[in-house]
Motif scaffolding. Structure first.
Motif, PDB file in Angstrom:
ATOM      1  N   TYR A  92       0.856  -1.201   0.000  1.00 50.99           N
ATOM      2  CA  TYR A  92       0.000   0.000   0.000  1.00 50.99           C
ATOM      3  C   TYR A  92       0.891   1.249   0.000  1.00 50.99           C
ATOM      4  CZ  TYR A  92      -3.169   3.598   1.751  1.00 50.99           C
ATOM      5  OH  TYR A  92      -3.872   4.767   1.906  1.00 50.99           O
ATOM      6  N   GLU A 102       2.238   3.687  -3.241  1.00 54.85           N
ATOM      7  CA  GLU A 102       1.516   4.932  -2.940  1.00 54.85           C
ATOM      8  C   GLU A 102       0.054   4.781  -3.364  1.00 54.85           C
ATOM      9  OE1 GLU A 102       3.545   8.742  -3.176  1.00 54.85           O
ATOM     10  OE2 GLU A 102       5.199   7.732  -4.210  1.00 54.85           O
ATOM     11  N   ALA A 103      -0.517   3.675  -2.939  1.00 51.86           N
ATOM     12  CA  ALA A 103      -1.906   3.392  -3.287  1.00 51.86           C
ATOM     13  C   ALA A 103      -2.849   4.282  -2.484  1.00 51.86           C
ATOM     14  CB  ALA A 103      -2.215   1.926  -3.017  1.00 51.86           C
ATOM     15  N   LEU A 104      -4.026   4.494  -3.042  1.00 46.99           N
ATOM     16  CA  LEU A 104      -5.090   5.163  -2.299  1.00 46.99           C
ATOM     17  C   LEU A 104      -6.061   4.123  -1.751  1.00 46.99           C
ATOM     18  CD1 LEU A 104      -5.764   8.212  -4.641  1.00 46.99           C
ATOM     19  CD2 LEU A 104      -4.209   8.024  -2.708  1.00 46.99           C
ATOM     20  N   ILE A 135      -6.441   1.239  -6.193  1.00 46.33           N
ATOM     21  CA  ILE A 135      -6.464   2.608  -6.712  1.00 46.33           C
ATOM     22  C   ILE A 135      -5.103   3.228  -6.411  1.00 46.33           C
ATOM     23  CG2 ILE A 135      -7.593   4.866  -6.592  1.00 46.33           C
ATOM     24  CD1 ILE A 135     -10.068   3.425  -5.473  1.00 46.33           C
ATOM     25  N   ASP A 148      -2.317   6.642  -6.984  1.00 46.59           N
ATOM     26  CA  ASP A 148      -2.315   8.092  -7.071  1.00 46.59           C
ATOM     27  C   ASP A 148      -1.594   8.515  -8.351  1.00 46.59           C
ATOM     28  OD1 ASP A 148      -2.215  10.795  -6.689  1.00 46.59           O
ATOM     29  OD2 ASP A 148      -0.887  10.734  -4.937  1.00 46.59           O
ATOM     30  N   CYS A 181      -0.810  11.306  -9.258  1.00 47.42           N
ATOM     31  CA  CYS A 181       0.149  12.387  -8.997  1.00 47.42           C
ATOM     32  C   CYS A 181       1.503  11.840  -8.544  1.00 47.42           C
ATOM     33  CB  CYS A 181      -0.398  13.342  -7.934  1.00 47.42           C
ATOM     34  SG  CYS A 181      -1.978  14.055  -8.371  1.00 47.42           S
ATOM     35  N   ALA A 182       1.532  10.583  -8.133  1.00 44.05           N
ATOM     36  CA  ALA A 182       2.796  10.005  -7.655  1.00 44.05           C
ATOM     37  C   ALA A 182       3.421   9.068  -8.684  1.00 44.05           C
ATOM     38  CB  ALA A 182       2.554   9.254  -6.339  1.00 44.05           C
ATOM     39  N   PHE A 220       5.223   9.557 -11.140  1.00 41.11           N
ATOM     40  CA  PHE A 220       6.601   9.867 -11.540  1.00 41.11           C
ATOM     41  C   PHE A 220       7.633   9.124 -10.687  1.00 41.11           C
ATOM     42  CE2 PHE A 220       5.637  12.878  -8.196  1.00 41.11           C
ATOM     43  CZ  PHE A 220       6.817  12.985  -7.473  1.00 41.11           C
ATOM     44  N   ARG A 221       7.211   8.638  -9.514  1.00 41.06           N
ATOM     45  CA  ARG A 221       8.136   7.889  -8.653  1.00 41.06           C
ATOM     46  C   ARG A 221       8.017   6.386  -8.876  1.00 41.06           C
ATOM     47  NH1 ARG A 221       7.350  11.985  -3.927  1.00 41.06           N
ATOM     48  NH2 ARG A 221       5.355  10.989  -3.517  1.00 41.06           N
ATOM     49  N   ALA A 245      -9.154   6.344 -20.458  1.00 38.37           N
ATOM     50  CA  ALA A 245      -9.262   7.604 -19.715  1.00 38.37           C
ATOM     51  C   ALA A 245      -7.893   8.060 -19.217  1.00 38.37           C
ATOM     52  CB  ALA A 245     -10.229   7.444 -18.545  1.00 38.37           C
TER      53      ALA A 245
END
Lengths: 383, 280
Positions: free
Chosen positions: A172, A176-178, A201, A203, A205-206, A208-209, A226
């Protein structure tokens, strides 16, 4: 963004999480009666769609034979579920188990932290769900929480749940899971466990890592329409009503959503929601071309509404991109009604007029709606 | 106030607009190879150095998404009381990692993805809210949706209305300050006679705000606009950065909750502004 179940299981399996064996199909498999083996099944044929909602049970087929797998795949591929096209199915071995439970880690935006949820049965009602928030962003704190909550579970579930938590909590945080939800978490007779279904799910926005996630999305971009549009073009696009006759293109998500609401209140029939950031459109003109391609490909449109409300973007720059993009998309033949508000709106409108595209400019949303009502009124034919 | 992580041309231009509005920018924090002064404003290498020299209490950070959380934490540890962060797309786990510490330090974080905070009567603006949307008045405008809020602000001005305060908390799923956190302030702020809430299709702030109206005893009238009723619930959950709430976060449910709490919910910007005009 939701990770398709097949991909989520692949990602977790690489990290040692036990999942039922399965494959992904993007086209109907050729059926060869000679390969049929009555004892090989049963399999589940599960449509893969970018929807947060759990799939209705009715959309999951149980196939006893290869022939039935082919038939179920044919019935599912290319259809739409929850507004999303089924581009692939996962075929996996059906696990029949008497003992199941649910384990979920999700981001709690209020604490903020991790919401741990645990239920002794995969059809648990809300009062049966054990739930606790963990503020410390730390896998060991999450595992400790699971172990606290599982103390009230039947004894035969505790060890498998503890083992699952120990494997999933680091993932998790690592991905960097939501949310990672295992539902059902299948407990086998030897008290080992298996992730029957995975909702994951991550993120955006993360990303790039996480080159491994980017690599997965690039490999499978056909399955993530999408996400591909968002990542490549910065466009949010959704068909709202296939029978709608007005295409929409807005800058600003809230404005776009409100515009759709207002159109429906006025009796207009929006076909789609399409939103993009104006600055991104200027930086990446291909995004505007893609947006107009999407609208040009829509059947039955009588008009397109473009609304732009910008505080700091120079609208002459945006107008230049719009004009160039329309020149590259001859499939857009509908009249375009445009409302532009922001710096240099008048010269921007003049630039678009000079460039040739047939656009009607309106100063307010109300007058734009009135114009659209006139264009799409009784007797008007699609372009 | 300070401006932190100023690097892009666009940001530099915006700082000039903040100063032109009348806000006292006392320092710029930049770790880049920058001159000692920029347009007459002293440049510092750290927030600690800047706060020590200027006693600034507020800060706008223009740090990029990947370093926003650490920039806000640095400002809080330097003693800044209010930080507005502007970058969109800040990783959620970054925010979760620093937020508790920032709260422990007593710092208010507005953002991420905020367009800013403004008090027009004091010519104070922390962020990029356009001047043409701002005018002194008695309406507190709070939002999670900056573009729609700016449309409302713009039309409020045209209608002769103005704001006591403007706070855009941003549309990040995990944020420094949530809409319901503002309710106690809104109730006790003497300059505020009524509240306009501009919501979004995703997230749950509006639902929590509705609960806070009742639990915190907000007696001032609330007018709200929550777009997205016509969008499918799965869309609002998937695309508008909502977390794992699914249909629970639908715009329809938010509107119903706000109305049940006594707020007036409108269908369009025009209707909202007409109603505000009718009840000065």
């Amino acid at each position: 963004m939701i990770v398709l179940e097949h991909d989520a299981k692949e990602l977790l399996a690489i990290q040692g999480v036990p999942v039922p064996g399965g494959i992904q199909l993007t086209q109907v498999p050729k059926y060869d009666p000679e390969q049929e083996n009555e004892r090989a099944g049963p399999w589940l044929v599960k449509p893969q769609v970018e929807s947060l909602d759990r799939l209705p049970i009715a959309d999951i087929a149980v196939a006893a034979t290869r022939k039935e797998v082919a038939e179920a795949s044919a019935a599912l591929l290319g259809t739409e579920i929850n507004g999303h096209r089924v581009n692939s199915v996962r075929v996996e071995r059906q696990i029949l188990a008497d003992t199941t439970c649910v384990l979920s880690f999700s981001c709690d935006p209020i604490v903020p932290g991790v919401r741990v949820a645990l239920a002794a049965s995969d059809d648990a009602t809300l009062p049966d769900i054990r739930q606790e928030d963990v503020a410390a962003p730390d896998p060991s704190a999450v595992v400790a929480c699971v172990n606290r909550l599982s103390a009230t579970l039947p004894e035969n579930l505790r060890d498998p749940v503890a083992a699952a938590a120990a494997q999933l909590a680091p993932l998790y945080f690592g991905y960097e899971a939501l949310q990672i939800e295992i539902n059902p978490l299948v407990v086998l007779p030897d008290r080992s466990w298996l992730a029957g279904d995975v909702k994951m799910i991550i993120d955006e926005c993360a990303l790039f890592r996480h080159p491994e996630l980017i690599s997965m999305l690039e490999r499978r971009d056909f399955a993530y329409d999408a996400v591909r549009r968002k990542r490549t073009f910065g466009i949010d696009y959704l068909v709202l009503d296939a029978a709608g006759d007005i295409g929409t293109f807005t800058t600003g998500q809230g404005l776009g959503a409100l515009l759709i609401d207002e159109m429906r209140q006025r009796g207009l029939k929006p076909y789609n929601f399409l939103e993009a950031d104006a600055a991104a459109l200027i930086d990446t003109p291909a995004s505007t071309v893609e947006a107009f391609h999407l609208l040009g490909a829509a059947k039955g449109l009588k008009a397109i509404l473009v609304t732009v409300f910008e505080d700091s973007t120079d609208l002459t720059e945006l107008a230049a991109v719009l004009a160039q993009s329309l020149a590259q998309t001859p499939d857009v033949t509908c009249p375009i009604v445009m409302r532009m508000t922001g710096p240099h709106a008048d010269p921007a409108a003049a630039l678009l007029r000079d460039a040739g595209p047939k656009i009607e400019f309106e100063a307010t949303t109300d007058s734009a709606f009135a114009r659209l009502a006139g264009i799409t009124g009784v007797g008007a034919e699609p372009c | 106030m300070l401006v932190q992580s100023l690097s892009q041309h666009h940001s530099r231009h915006q700082v000039e607009t903040i100063r032109a509005y009348g806000t006292n920018v006392v320092g710029i924090v930049s770790t880049e190879d920058a001159p000692d002064r920029e347009n007459g404003i002293p440049v510092f290498r750290s927030c600690t150095e800047a706060v020590s020299a200027t006693h600034a209490a507020a800060c706008v950070t223009a740090a990029p998404p990947e370093s926003t959380a650490d920039a806000v934490l640095e400002a809080a540890e330097a003693g800044i009381r209010v930080v507005v962060s502007l970058a969109r797309n800040v990783p959620v786990h970054d925010t979760v990692r620093v937020l508790r510490r920032i709260r422990e330090l007593g710092t208010t974080w507005i953002g991420s993805a905020s367009s800013g905070l403004a008090i027009p009567s004091e010519r104070l603006k922390l962020g990029w809210i356009p001047d043409y949307c701002l005018r002194p008045g008695n309406v507190a405008l709070v939002s999670t949706n900056n573009a729609l809020a700016e449309d409302v602000g713009h039309r409020m001005i045209a209608a002769g209305l103005g704001q006591s305060i403007w706070i855009d908390v941003g549309n990040a799923p995990v944020k420094g300050t949530r809409l319901p956190d503002l309710v106690p302030f809104l109730q006790r702020d003497n300059a505020t006679a009524r509240v306009v809430l501009i919501g979004s299709a995703g997230g749950s702030d509006e639902l929590e705000f509705a609960e806070a109206i009742k639990s915190e005893g907000l007696t001032k009238p609330v007018a709200a606009l929550v777009p997205g009723v016509s969008l499918p619930d799965t869309y609002t959950a998937t695309h508008v950065e909502s977390l794992a709430g699914g249909t629970a976060m639908s715009a329809s449910r938010k509107r119903a909750a706000l109305e049940a709490a006594g707020a007036s919910v409108y269908n369009s910007v025009g209707d909202l502004v007409i109603a505000l005009q009718a009840t000065p």
